[in-house]
Design a protein around this motif. Structure first.
Motif, PDB file in Angstrom:
ATOM      1  N   ALA A   1      -4.294  -0.873   6.072  1.00  0.00           N
ATOM      2  CA  ALA A   1      -4.560   0.369   5.341  1.00  0.00           C
ATOM      3  C   ALA A   1      -5.702   0.489   4.698  1.00  0.00           C
TER       4      ALA A   1
ATOM      5  N   TRP B   1       0.787  -1.143   0.027  1.00  0.00           N
ATOM      6  CA  TRP B   1      -0.081  -0.023   0.015  1.00  0.00           C
ATOM      7  C   TRP B   1       0.676   1.122   0.042  1.00  0.00           C
ATOM      8  N   ARG B   2       0.260   2.337  -0.574  1.00  0.00           N
ATOM      9  CA  ARG B   2       1.050   3.547  -0.710  1.00  0.00           C
ATOM     10  C   ARG B   2       0.153   4.912  -0.493  1.00  0.00           C
ATOM     11  N   ASN B   3       0.300   5.626   0.345  1.00  0.00           N
ATOM     12  CA  ASN B   3      -0.512   6.995   0.488  1.00  0.00           C
ATOM     13  C   ASN B   3       0.361   8.133  -0.214  1.00  0.00           C
ATOM     14  N   GLU B   4      -0.289   8.587  -1.254  1.00  0.00           N
ATOM     15  CA  GLU B   4       0.478   9.651  -2.013  1.00  0.00           C
ATOM     16  C   GLU B   4       0.655  11.020  -0.992  1.00  0.00           C
TER      17      GLU B   4
ATOM     18  N   TRP C   1      -0.954  -4.142   3.910  1.00  0.00           N
ATOM     19  CA  TRP C   1      -2.000  -3.474   3.190  1.00  0.00           C
ATOM     20  C   TRP C   1      -3.240  -3.892   3.787  1.00  0.00           C
TER      21      TRP C   1
ATOM     22  N   ASN D   1      -8.185   2.556  -0.446  1.00  0.00           N
ATOM     23  CA  ASN D   1      -7.968   3.525  -1.424  1.00  0.00           C
ATOM     24  C   ASN D   1      -6.442   3.565  -1.666  1.00  0.00           C
ATOM     25  N   ASP D   2      -5.645   3.196  -0.730  1.00  0.00           N
ATOM     26  CA  ASP D   2      -4.006   3.125  -0.838  1.00  0.00           C
ATOM     27  C   ASP D   2      -3.677   1.956  -1.205  1.00  0.00           C
TER      28      ASP D   2
ATOM     29  N   SER E   1       4.268   4.195   3.072  1.00  0.00           N
ATOM     30  CA  SER E   1       3.801   2.975   2.093  1.00  0.00           C
ATOM     31  C   SER E   1       4.272   1.646   3.258  1.00  0.00           C
TER      32      SER E   1
ATOM     33  N   CYS F   1      -2.100  -1.001  -3.527  1.00  0.00           N
ATOM     34  CA  CYS F   1      -1.887  -1.311  -4.588  1.00  0.00           C
ATOM     35  C   CYS F   1      -1.579  -2.535  -5.163  1.00  0.00           C
TER      36      CYS F   1
ATOM     37  N   HIS G   1     -10.790   4.031  -7.501  1.00  0.00           N
ATOM     38  CA  HIS G   1      -9.324   3.632  -7.648  1.00  0.00           C
ATOM     39  C   HIS G   1      -8.996   3.888  -8.899  1.00  0.00           C
TER      40      HIS G   1
END
Length: 331
Positions: free
Chosen positions: A80, A65-68, A77, A83-84, A73, A86, A132
């Motif tokens: 998390a 997962w990654r939050n922009e 996951w 929406n985050d 990250s 991946c 997404h």
């Protein structure tokens, strides 16, 4: 009159015309024959690598997962925001050997996380709509998207966790209390061509991770259901202070409406390391009239522990983790 010799050769015009027609005809046949037989060809050549890849991703990858906005990250996951997320993977997280509170971007191959399995199954059955990559997805299509099953064409899928003696005709799902621990996707059709892939996996139970001081006690509460449950296994790894392993301790108690804090394991010292099991006899002695039990695990000077549930698979040899098979069907 003299005779003149000539080294120049001339081909017959009829021969050149015939060979040209022959080559053009052969080229046409080479191009058309595959198209003639295409409707009768099997799709297994296409389905097999897709099923293998999907099964490999789930069994060997932790997910990511990654939050922009926060630039954070991780491999966990399951904790998390959706929406985050991946990537989706079920492999248990590896931990940084220098800091067990930090996860590494590598999974334990074919060792699945109970938490990730539960979260994938719960997410699928939540019936949410998620936005997404600027597109709205149902949970079914979102999982298909993250597994790469709609890139070239849209595949149908069925993913489940089964006991080793389950078959295609009679699948035996690993239970999470009264429901399958993992059974998501479309219903497998009886007539369509299907590619089925199985991976033998072990299941790592709920775990708590953290650096614990010698004088502290950490407690984890895990609720499990009867009557499928036959035993628990509590496993420890990595003492926080290796020169003081004798200070490690383990206390396991059971609770329900009739019994309070029944001690089934109470150990300390060097022998608290490794894994410890108490079996169905203990459960029957104290909790045979209960449908649910709560397991309280306390430990000290341990960086990493988990509780494995025997009903989440079959016991093979001396393994402390139950074994099952991850089954992926693609069509």
């Amino acid at each position: 009159m003299g005779i003149h010799s000539d080294d120049n050769a001339q081909g017959s015009l009829d021969f050149l015309t015939a060979i040209s027609i022959f080559l053009l005809t052969m080229a046409y046949l080479v191009l058309q024959i595959p198209a003639i037989f295409a409707p009768f060809e099997s799709q297994s050549a296409d389905l097999q690598p897709v099923a293998y890849r999907t099964c490999m991703i789930l069994a060997e990858d932790t997910g990511w997962w990654r939050n922009e906005s926060t630039n954070q990250s991780g491999a966990d996951w399951e904790n998390a925001s959706l929406n985050d997320v991946c990537r989706i993977g079920l492999a248990a997280n590896k931990h940084n050997p220098n800091d067990f509170s930090k996860l590494m971007n590598r999974g334990k191959i074919c060792i699945l996380s109970e938490n990730k399995i539960k979260e994938l199954n719960r997410t699928y059955n939540s019936n949410r709509i998620i936005d997404h990559s600027n597109k709205s997805y149902t949970m079914h299509s979102w999982i298909r998207y993250l597994l790469g099953l709609d890139i070239i064409r849209t595949y149908s899928y069925n993913i489940s966790l089964q006991y080793l003696n389950g078959t295609t005709a009679h699948p035996i799902y690993v239970p999470n209390n009264t429901h399958p621990a993992l059974c998501i996707g479309n219903q497998v059709p009886e007539t369509a061509e299907i590619e089925k892939m199985e991976r033998l996996v072990a299941i790592e139970g709920d775990c708590g991770v953290g650096y614990l001081n010698i004088g502290d006690t950490n407690t984890s509460n895990i609720t499990m259901g009867l009557p499928h449950l036959d035993s628990f296994t509590v496993k420890f790894e990595n003492f926080s202070e290796k020169n003081r392993t004798a200070d490690a301790r383990l206390n396991v108690t059971l609770n329900n409406t009739d019994y309070n804090n029944v001690s089934v394991i109470n150990e300390s010292g060097l022998f608290a390391g490794g894994w410890h099991t108490f079996n169905r006899t203990v459960i029957d002695d104290y909790l045979c009239d209960s449908n649910n039990i709560t397991v309280n695990v306390s430990w000290c000077n341990v960086s990493y522990m988990w509780v494995n549930r025997s009903d989440w698979g079959d016991r093979i040899g001396g393994m402390s983790m139950p074994s099952a098979k991850l089954v992926v069907c693609i069509w």
